[in-house]
Design a protein around this motif. Structure first.
Motif, PDB file in Angstrom:
ATOM      1  N   UNK A  85      -0.990 -10.652  18.543  1.00 11.33           N
ATOM      2  CA  UNK A  85      -2.064  -9.830  19.076  1.00 11.33           C
ATOM      3  C   UNK A  85      -3.244  -9.882  18.118  1.00 11.33           C
ATOM      4  N   UNK A  86      -4.421 -10.118  18.669  1.00  8.62           N
ATOM      5  CA  UNK A  86      -5.621 -10.231  17.837  1.00  8.62           C
ATOM      6  C   UNK A  86      -6.356  -8.901  17.784  1.00  8.62           C
ATOM      7  N   UNK A  87      -6.768  -8.509  16.572  1.00 11.12           N
ATOM      8  CA  UNK A  87      -7.391  -7.209  16.334  1.00 11.12           C
ATOM      9  C   UNK A  87      -8.719  -7.397  15.620  1.00 11.12           C
ATOM     10  N   UNK A  88      -9.701  -6.588  15.993  1.00 10.42           N
ATOM     11  CA  UNK A  88     -10.964  -6.536  15.253  1.00 10.42           C
ATOM     12  C   UNK A  88     -10.992  -5.252  14.449  1.00 10.42           C
ATOM     13  N   UNK A  89     -11.114  -5.393  13.139  1.00  6.83           N
ATOM     14  CA  UNK A  89     -11.242  -4.256  12.237  1.00  6.83           C
ATOM     15  C   UNK A  89     -12.716  -4.082  11.896  1.00  6.83           C
ATOM     16  N   UNK A  90     -13.278  -2.924  12.230  1.00  3.45           N
ATOM     17  CA  UNK A  90     -14.679  -2.625  11.915  1.00  3.45           C
ATOM     18  C   UNK A  90     -14.677  -1.536  10.852  1.00  3.45           C
ATOM     19  N   UNK A  91     -14.922  -1.932   9.608  1.00  6.85           N
ATOM     20  CA  UNK A  91     -14.789  -1.024   8.467  1.00  6.85           C
ATOM     21  C   UNK A  91     -15.692  -1.505   7.339  1.00  6.85           C
ATOM     22  N   UNK A  92     -16.551  -0.611   6.823  1.00  3.18           N
ATOM     23  CA  UNK A  92     -17.474  -1.023   5.764  1.00  3.18           C
ATOM     24  C   UNK A  92     -16.942  -0.755   4.362  1.00  3.18           C
ATOM     25  N   UNK A  93     -15.884   0.013   4.237  1.00  5.68           N
ATOM     26  CA  UNK A  93     -15.300   0.291   2.920  1.00  5.68           C
ATOM     27  C   UNK A  93     -14.472  -0.915   2.478  1.00  5.68           C
ATOM     28  N   UNK A  94     -14.899  -1.546   1.374  1.00  8.18           N
ATOM     29  CA  UNK A  94     -14.270  -2.782   0.931  1.00  8.18           C
ATOM     30  C   UNK A  94     -12.788  -2.620   0.602  1.00  8.18           C
ATOM     31  N   UNK A  95     -12.463  -1.613  -0.189  1.00 11.63           N
ATOM     32  CA  UNK A  95     -11.081  -1.447  -0.624  1.00 11.63           C
ATOM     33  C   UNK A  95     -10.171  -1.109   0.548  1.00 11.63           C
ATOM     34  N   UNK A  96     -10.639  -0.214   1.425  1.00 11.37           N
ATOM     35  CA  UNK A  96      -9.838   0.147   2.587  1.00 11.37           C
ATOM     36  C   UNK A  96      -9.710  -1.035   3.541  1.00 11.37           C
ATOM     37  N   UNK A  97     -10.806  -1.729   3.747  1.00 11.24           N
ATOM     38  CA  UNK A  97     -10.777  -2.887   4.639  1.00 11.24           C
ATOM     39  C   UNK A  97      -9.793  -3.937   4.172  1.00 11.24           C
ATOM     40  N   UNK A  98      -9.806  -4.229   2.874  1.00 15.02           N
ATOM     41  CA  UNK A  98      -8.877  -5.223   2.324  1.00 15.02           C
ATOM     42  C   UNK A  98      -7.438  -4.764   2.498  1.00 15.02           C
ATOM     43  N   UNK A  99      -7.199  -3.473   2.281  1.00 14.21           N
ATOM     44  CA  UNK A  99      -5.837  -2.939   2.392  1.00 14.21           C
ATOM     45  C   UNK A  99      -5.327  -3.028   3.825  1.00 14.21           C
ATOM     46  N   UNK A 100      -6.152  -2.617   4.782  1.00 13.89           N
ATOM     47  CA  UNK A 100      -5.741  -2.649   6.194  1.00 13.89           C
ATOM     48  C   UNK A 100      -5.562  -4.092   6.655  1.00 13.89           C
ATOM     49  N   UNK A 101      -6.490  -4.953   6.250  1.00  9.88           N
ATOM     50  CA  UNK A 101      -6.404  -6.371   6.612  1.00  9.88           C
ATOM     51  C   UNK A 101      -5.094  -6.982   6.121  1.00  9.88           C
ATOM     52  N   UNK A 102      -4.770  -6.746   4.857  1.00 14.94           N
ATOM     53  CA  UNK A 102      -3.542  -7.293   4.293  1.00 14.94           C
ATOM     54  C   UNK A 102      -2.298  -6.733   4.965  1.00 14.94           C
ATOM     55  N   UNK A 103      -2.314  -5.444   5.244  1.00 13.81           N
ATOM     56  CA  UNK A 103      -1.154  -4.806   5.861  1.00 13.81           C
ATOM     57  C   UNK A 103      -0.906  -5.364   7.260  1.00 13.81           C
ATOM     58  N   UNK A 104      -1.956  -5.448   8.072  1.00 18.25           N
ATOM     59  CA  UNK A 104      -1.777  -5.912   9.439  1.00 18.25           C
ATOM     60  C   UNK A 104      -1.381  -7.381   9.498  1.00 18.25           C
ATOM     61  N   UNK A 105      -1.928  -8.176   8.602  1.00 18.66           N
ATOM     62  CA  UNK A 105      -1.532  -9.585   8.578  1.00 18.66           C
ATOM     63  C   UNK A 105      -0.073  -9.733   8.154  1.00 18.66           C
ATOM     64  N   UNK A 106       0.389  -8.836   7.271  1.00 16.21           N
ATOM     65  CA  UNK A 106       1.799  -8.887   6.863  1.00 16.21           C
ATOM     66  C   UNK A 106       2.720  -8.537   8.018  1.00 16.21           C
ATOM     67  N   UNK A 107       2.175  -7.864   9.042  1.00 17.56           N
ATOM     68  CA  UNK A 107       2.950  -7.501  10.226  1.00 17.56           C
ATOM     69  C   UNK A 107       2.725  -8.504  11.361  1.00 17.56           C
ATOM     70  N   UNK A 108       2.160  -9.653  11.013  1.00 17.90           N
ATOM     71  CA  UNK A 108       1.984 -10.776  11.944  1.00 17.90           C
ATOM     72  C   UNK A 108       0.902 -10.562  12.997  1.00 17.90           C
ATOM     73  N   UNK A 109      -0.064  -9.677  12.704  1.00 18.72           N
ATOM     74  CA  UNK A 109      -1.216  -9.554  13.581  1.00 18.72           C
ATOM     75  C   UNK A 109      -2.298 -10.529  13.112  1.00 18.72           C
ATOM     76  N   UNK A 110      -3.098 -10.982  14.043  1.00 17.69           N
ATOM     77  CA  UNK A 110      -4.278 -11.778  13.711  1.00 17.69           C
ATOM     78  C   UNK A 110      -5.470 -10.828  13.655  1.00 17.69           C
ATOM     79  N   UNK A 111      -6.177 -10.801  12.527  1.00 19.98           N
ATOM     80  CA  UNK A 111      -7.211  -9.783  12.302  1.00 19.98           C
ATOM     81  C   UNK A 111      -8.525 -10.414  11.854  1.00 19.98           C
ATOM     82  N   UNK A 112      -9.612 -10.000  12.493  1.00 23.38           N
ATOM     83  CA  UNK A 112     -10.964 -10.300  12.018  1.00 23.38           C
ATOM     84  C   UNK A 112     -11.566  -9.014  11.486  1.00 23.38           C
ATOM     85  N   UNK A 113     -12.380  -9.135  10.444  1.00 25.74           N
ATOM     86  CA  UNK A 113     -12.937  -7.953   9.785  1.00 25.74           C
ATOM     87  C   UNK A 113     -14.455  -7.989   9.837  1.00 25.74           C
TER      88      UNK A 113
END
Length: 223
Positions: free
Chosen positions: A1-29
């Motif tokens: 499942x492909x997800x778009x993450x819209x988030x301007x906070x760098x640290x939070x964005x990186x954390x969410x991106x890494x977490x979702x990719x570890x769960x096999x989601x495809x994510x654009x930020x």
């Protein structure tokens, strides 16, 4: 499942991106509204995680575009507003503006995961769980494939491609749309890469299952 993450906070964005990719989601930020609009114009997303406080405007400004006529009803992504605003009035305004769900920061990643899994289940329920074509049976819910009752082992890339084709049997998918399915695994995916994996699927499942539509793309034949 492909997800778009819209988030301007760098640290939070990186954390969410890494977490979702570890769960096999495809994510654009996307870090702002302009980037988010560009992503939505070129990619198909099942879900959008939308922050409200963005550098170039409020996140709700993306919703009119997502609700526009360019999306069919079954293609519109599910929008989860993810924000620190926790007032009831903020939730009501977001939902009235067209958001589907609301998650207040800070949140437990497992709660976010549960909501995304629910989206997957709902979307999976919109189509037949098992698609049959000739001797091939594709179970989208269980992510399994059989040919003449014998299980067929597919690689993650092969499955990602087959899932898109099987989601709309007989519909022609453009090469660009199918390349999106491979993009999560290889940023340099191109038409040559796509043709390699189409060839592999045909070899494993039968040459007549996936039809080439000259000048456009491919479709999965259901008969």
């Amino acid at each position: 499942m492909r997800i778009l993450l819209v988030e301007d906070d760098q640290s939070l964005g990186q954390a969410v991106l890494g977490y979702l990719k570890s769960k096999q989601f495809s994510v654009d930020w996307a870090e702002n509204l302009q980037q988010a609009r560009a992503f939505v114009a070129t990619m198909h997303y099942a879900a959008v995680l939308l922050d409200l406080n963005l550098p170039d405007g409020e996140g709700l400004g993306l919703l009119p575009h997502l609700n526009s006529s360019i999306f069919n009803a079954d293609e519109r992504p599910t929008v989860i507003v993810v924000t620190a605003r926790d007032q009831v009035s903020d939730r009501i305004r977001g939902l009235d503006a067209g958001a589907d769900d609301y998650l207040v920061k800070p949140y437990d990643p497992e709660e976010l995961l549960a909501r995304l899994r629910a989206i997957e289940r709902r979307r999976g329920a919109q189509i037949s769980s098992v698609l049959r074509s000739g001797g091939v049976a594709i179970d989208l819910a269980r992510e399994s494939v059989r040919k003449d009752l014998v299980p067929v082992v597919l690689t993650p890339k092969e499955w990602a491609l087959l899932r898109v084709l099987a989601s709309r049997p007989e519909q022609v998918f453009t090469r660009e749309r199918l390349q999106e399915a491979l993009y999560q695994w290889d940023d340099s995916s191109d038409s040559n890469t796509l043709e390699v994996f189409i060839s592999r699927l045909r070899r494993k499942l039968g040459s007549s299952l996936i039809e080439t539509v000259r000048g456009t793309g491919y479709r999965l034949v259901a008969r």
